[in-house]
Design an enzyme around this catalytic site. Sequence first.
Site, PDB file in Angstrom:
ATOM      1  N   GLY A  91       0.966  -1.148  -0.116  1.00 31.78           N
ATOM      2  CA  GLY A  91      -0.248  -0.148  -0.050  1.00 31.78           C
ATOM      3  C   GLY A  91       0.625   1.315   0.044  1.00 31.78           C
ATOM      4  O   GLY A  91       1.938   1.194   0.107  1.00 31.78           O
ATOM      5  N   ASP A 253       4.066  -4.899  -7.579  1.00 25.53           N
ATOM      6  CA  ASP A 253       3.411  -3.366  -7.187  1.00 25.53           C
ATOM      7  C   ASP A 253       4.093  -2.107  -8.364  1.00 25.53           C
ATOM      8  O   ASP A 253       3.432  -0.877  -7.909  1.00 25.53           O
ATOM      9  CB  ASP A 253       3.262  -2.916  -5.679  1.00 25.53           C
ATOM     10  CG  ASP A 253       5.318  -2.996  -5.359  1.00 25.53           C
ATOM     11  OD1 ASP A 253       5.693  -4.484  -5.312  1.00 25.53           O
ATOM     12  OD2 ASP A 253       5.978  -2.457  -4.648  1.00 25.53           O
TER      13      ASP A 253
END
Length: 480
Positions: A91, A253
């Site tokens: 995140g 990511d």
Amino acid sequence: MPFSPLPFNPEHSYQDLSDQLFAPCEATPVRAPQWIAFNEDLAEQLQIPQELWATDEGLQVFSGNQTPEWATPAALAYAGHQFANFVPQLGDGRALLLTEVLDKHNQRFDIQLKGSGRTPYSRGGDGRSPIGPVLREYLVSEAMHKLNVPTTRALAAVATGEWVQRETAQPGAILTRVAKSHLRVGTAQYVLHLRDYNLLKRFADYVIDRHYPELNNSEAPYLALLESVQLRQAQLIAKWMSLGFIHGVMNTDNMTLSGETIDYGPCAFMEAYEPATKFSFIDKRGRYAYQNQPAIGLWNIARFAETLLPLIDDDPDKAVAQATTTIETFQATYEDFYWKEMSRKIGVSDINTAKPLIERYLNLMQAQQIDFTQAFRFLGDQTPERAQRLFENSDSWQLWFNDWQEATDNSQLHQVNPAYIPRNHLIEQAIQTATNHGDLTIFNRLQTMLARPFIERDEFNDWFEPAKSEERITQTFCGT
């Protein structure tokens, strides 16, 4: 879902999918923000209100000190394979999505603050950025845009007036990043890990609506989504390779579903041609070295395919078979893009003729440790003098040059091969003068040079050459 064309009318379509995909979060105010840079051309494209263009009001917004009524700041959730090790929740640990906007061409973009303070995903970090990574990303992302490479963009850079502690205390800064979206392979991995089939389907449908709306009419939209993301990534990596660009940290990511280059932490442009070149300090084994980028792209696409298997077919074996068939085309697709890019660089339109010439040229460059950018730039000269000097007029080069001259059918190579790239030592000079003296002169001059990378100008003769031995930067750092 429909996206209607409206003048600066911020929306938050991604947050509408599910509150499991983000965490609402406010930026942490900073003490004494000051402007570093503001991208007026991009602001005009995005229809950003002019009262925010390098103004005091804009400074408050892009430093995170004030949250305008049109923003709903949120840190986005995602997972990711980092150096092949899966982490189920990463995140945005130092970034906040402010809003989505439609630009003047009705294209949707995210506007994100990067370095704006702690978020629920910070994992013990401070959520800040030193000024160095902000300057690097601003310069390199905008240079990549001018080099015609799909990329996130830099809208603004702001100094915070505060110190960030890394190995030493460094001045802090915040980047405002613009992207077609911040959705990554790691985002899809996160959604899959939630084990919510309905959310996975809504997420995939959202990606299709936002980035691949033509697939809505497909009989097999999720398999087509895999094919489309794979196609864009193959094309993107081919462009990287054709410029000598090394991303440095190709974790899942850091691979976007839109096909844009994202995250410029330890990136660098290769100078002396050597396929095994790597720069990232944390890439000890060279997993993300220049020559490995296509294979890593394929590996990342395979991880994306895994997230789509429940949607491709109810029968797991059939889903795997269909996805595997698609993935197996990646290498051929990439090579097709790569050889087309490289053929353009030497001005030979017939691929079968170009390929052996390119291979021979790269071998010569590697053997003599020739600068990648100049080796191709000088082919566009009206006379061979600069190329002759570069290769010290060796017999092997002269033989190649004679064969190439017989084959080339394009004299406009200066429009294809850049004169200027963001060379490592120049970026480092800009970072050091800004960090140690608060001086942005080199940064601003680099911006001017890189804004027109295909046009040689006398005022940048001192920055045209590769780094001298004492100037070479052999390691780059993330800045986190």
